[in-house]
Design an enzyme around this catalytic site. Structure first.
Site, PDB file in Angstrom:
ATOM      1  N   LEU A   1      95.124   0.641  41.603  1.00 55.33           N
ATOM      2  CA  LEU A   1      95.196   1.206  39.976  1.00 55.33           C
ATOM      3  C   LEU A   1      94.846   2.811  40.389  1.00 55.33           C
ATOM      4  O   LEU A   1      95.055   3.590  39.406  1.00 55.33           O
ATOM      5  CB  LEU A   1      94.385   0.776  39.309  1.00 55.33           C
ATOM      6  CG  LEU A   1      94.627  -0.886  38.756  1.00 55.33           C
ATOM      7  CD1 LEU A   1      93.799  -1.035  37.421  1.00 55.33           C
ATOM      8  CD2 LEU A   1      96.129  -0.766  38.437  1.00 55.33           C
TER       9      LEU A   1
ATOM     10  N   TYR B   1      79.647   4.664  35.899  1.00 55.98           N
ATOM     11  CA  TYR B   1      80.821   3.421  35.439  1.00 55.98           C
ATOM     12  C   TYR B   1      80.906   3.493  33.982  1.00 55.98           C
ATOM     13  O   TYR B   1      81.910   3.213  33.521  1.00 55.98           O
ATOM     14  CB  TYR B   1      79.881   2.334  36.139  1.00 55.98           C
ATOM     15  CG  TYR B   1      80.616   0.933  35.802  1.00 55.98           C
ATOM     16  CD1 TYR B   1      81.645   0.732  36.212  1.00 55.98           C
ATOM     17  CD2 TYR B   1      80.005   0.159  34.943  1.00 55.98           C
ATOM     18  CE1 TYR B   1      82.146  -0.657  36.023  1.00 55.98           C
ATOM     19  CE2 TYR B   1      80.403  -0.949  34.521  1.00 55.98           C
ATOM     20  CZ  TYR B   1      81.463  -1.407  35.101  1.00 55.98           C
ATOM     21  OH  TYR B   1      82.082  -2.696  34.719  1.00 55.98           O
TER      22      TYR B   1
ATOM     23  N   TRP C   1      77.309  -8.385  33.152  1.00 56.75           N
ATOM     24  CA  TRP C   1      76.638  -9.438  33.968  1.00 56.75           C
ATOM     25  C   TRP C   1      77.576 -10.660  34.513  1.00 56.75           C
ATOM     26  O   TRP C   1      77.212 -11.786  34.410  1.00 56.75           O
ATOM     27  CB  TRP C   1      75.368 -10.118  33.239  1.00 56.75           C
ATOM     28  CG  TRP C   1      74.264  -9.110  33.119  1.00 56.75           C
ATOM     29  CD1 TRP C   1      74.405  -7.846  32.835  1.00 56.75           C
ATOM     30  CD2 TRP C   1      72.831  -9.516  32.918  1.00 56.75           C
ATOM     31  NE1 TRP C   1      73.207  -7.175  32.613  1.00 56.75           N
ATOM     32  CE2 TRP C   1      72.257  -8.129  32.646  1.00 56.75           C
ATOM     33  CE3 TRP C   1      72.050 -10.502  33.041  1.00 56.75           C
ATOM     34  CZ2 TRP C   1      71.039  -8.161  32.313  1.00 56.75           C
ATOM     35  CZ3 TRP C   1      70.800 -10.541  32.612  1.00 56.75           C
ATOM     36  CH2 TRP C   1      70.146  -9.270  32.331  1.00 56.75           C
TER      37      TRP C   1
END
Ligand SMILES: NC(=O)c1ccc[n+]([C@@H]2O[C@H](COP(=O)([O-])OP(=O)(O)OC[C@H]3O[C@@H](n4cnc5c(N)ncnc54)[C@H](OP(=O)(O)O)[C@@H]3O)[C@@H](O)[C@H]2O)c1
Length: 294
Positions: free
Chosen positions: A39, A127, A152
């Site tokens: 990507l 991030y 998570w």
């Protein structure tokens, strides 16, 4: 409509691997892992989408190394921000639907009650910022797109907290785990099954429900609580709770990332399981720990 063609990226990842199975019930899945489609390569994305001409694109690929992203932000933004925008533009061109995943790390974690979709964002790390920019790029493309924010993620394979903890449990008598960050553990199968449920009624139905949804198991805990649930009543290791300040990491993490899935559940008529039940279901599929490992 004929059986749809589904282009799945990130098929080697936790969620992607599960999606390859769950989505196969609803279409012909072209499952591409990192080696098959990078990507970070914008031209390759365009070439593959135009070759496959999917009815549905499901983007499960992401740069998920939260700490590494702090010193590798160009790569994180290429994969998490630019690529989703390109996928959305290509989806728009084909009149296809895009499903994409984002994160609770778009929030600053200052809340103490579950986040709804319209809560203000404020990522604390690269991030989170890159994933937020990916959400925005998808929005700007104007395609039929469904974005699921989760957090998570764990499963029986890949890199995740559950497997790391089970490994440490074999090596140590005491494990020290952060007890002041709140969130909800999500089995990757839970996410793939919820995604498949959203796809099941058909792509026009899904397209009409384009938008941003929080997608997480019910309930909340801390990393320490998650660790305790994994270790259960085994006599060792001892699971000690520590403060975030005692476990410094390159990336800052939100203190609270619990997501309310109410909008998803109401829109798609699907009930998310409690995280304890999902953990038990995942563990039931895994080989038992060796004797003496706790
Ligand atoms: N993991 C979590 O705790 C978590 C939390 C919140 C949200 N999410 C989101 O949930 C989605 C699924 O994540 P996951 O848990 O399944 O993560 P994962 O297990 O790390 O899988 C991500 C996959 O993306 C691949 N990938 C990385 N860079 C790529 C690139 N340049 N081109 C193509 N593929 C690439 C990885 O391949 P390699 O391993 O070969 O690099 C990996 O197979 C992602 O959107 C993620 O941001 C995850």
């Amino acid at each position: 409509m004929a059986r749809p063609t589904i282009l799945l990226t990130g098929a080697g990842g936790q969620v992607g691997f599960e999606l390859a199975q769950s989505l196969a019930r609803h279409g012909e899945v072209i499952a591409l892992d990192h080696a098959a489609l990078d990507l970070a390569d914008a031209d390759a994305i365009v070439a593959i989408v135009r070759q496959v001409r999917p009815n549905l694109i499901v983007n499960a690929a992401a740069y998920t190394a939260v700490d590494r992203a702090e010193s590798d932000s160009a790569a994180a933004f290429a994969v998490n921000a630019r690529a989703p925008g390109i996928l959305a533009e290509e989806a728009k061109r084909l009149d296809a639907v895009l499903i994409h995943y984002s994160t609770d790390y778009v929030f600053d974690g200052q809340r103490t009650t579950p986040y709804a979709e319209d809560a203000p964002t404020g990522p604390l790390n690269v991030y989170g910022a890159s994933k937020y920019e990916g959400e925005c790029a998808i929005g700007q493309a104007g395609a039929h797109a469904v974005v699921f924010r989760t957090g998570w993620v764990y499963g029986a394979r890949g890199r995740n907290f559950l497997l790391t903890l089970l490994r440490l449990a074999q090596e140590r008598d005491e494990i020290r785990i952060v007890a002041d960050q709140y969130g909800t553990p999500n089995w990757c199968r839970t996410l793939s099954e919820a995604t498949a449920a959203a796809v099941a009624p058909g792509l026009p139905w899904l397209a009409e429900r384009s938008g941003l949804y929080h997608l997480a198991s019910a309930g909340a805990t801390t990393w320490h609580g998650f660790a305790q649930a994994i270790i259960g009543d085994a006599p060792r290791p001892r699971v000690a709770g520590i403060a975030t300040s005692e476990y410094p990491t390159p990336a800052r993490r939100p203190a609270y990332g619990v997501l309310s899935s109410r909008k998803f559940e109401a829109t798609f008529g699907y009930r998310m399981p409690d995280w304890h039940d999902a953990l038990a279901a995942c563990r039931s599929e895994m080989p038992a720990a060796p004797a003496g490992a706790g």
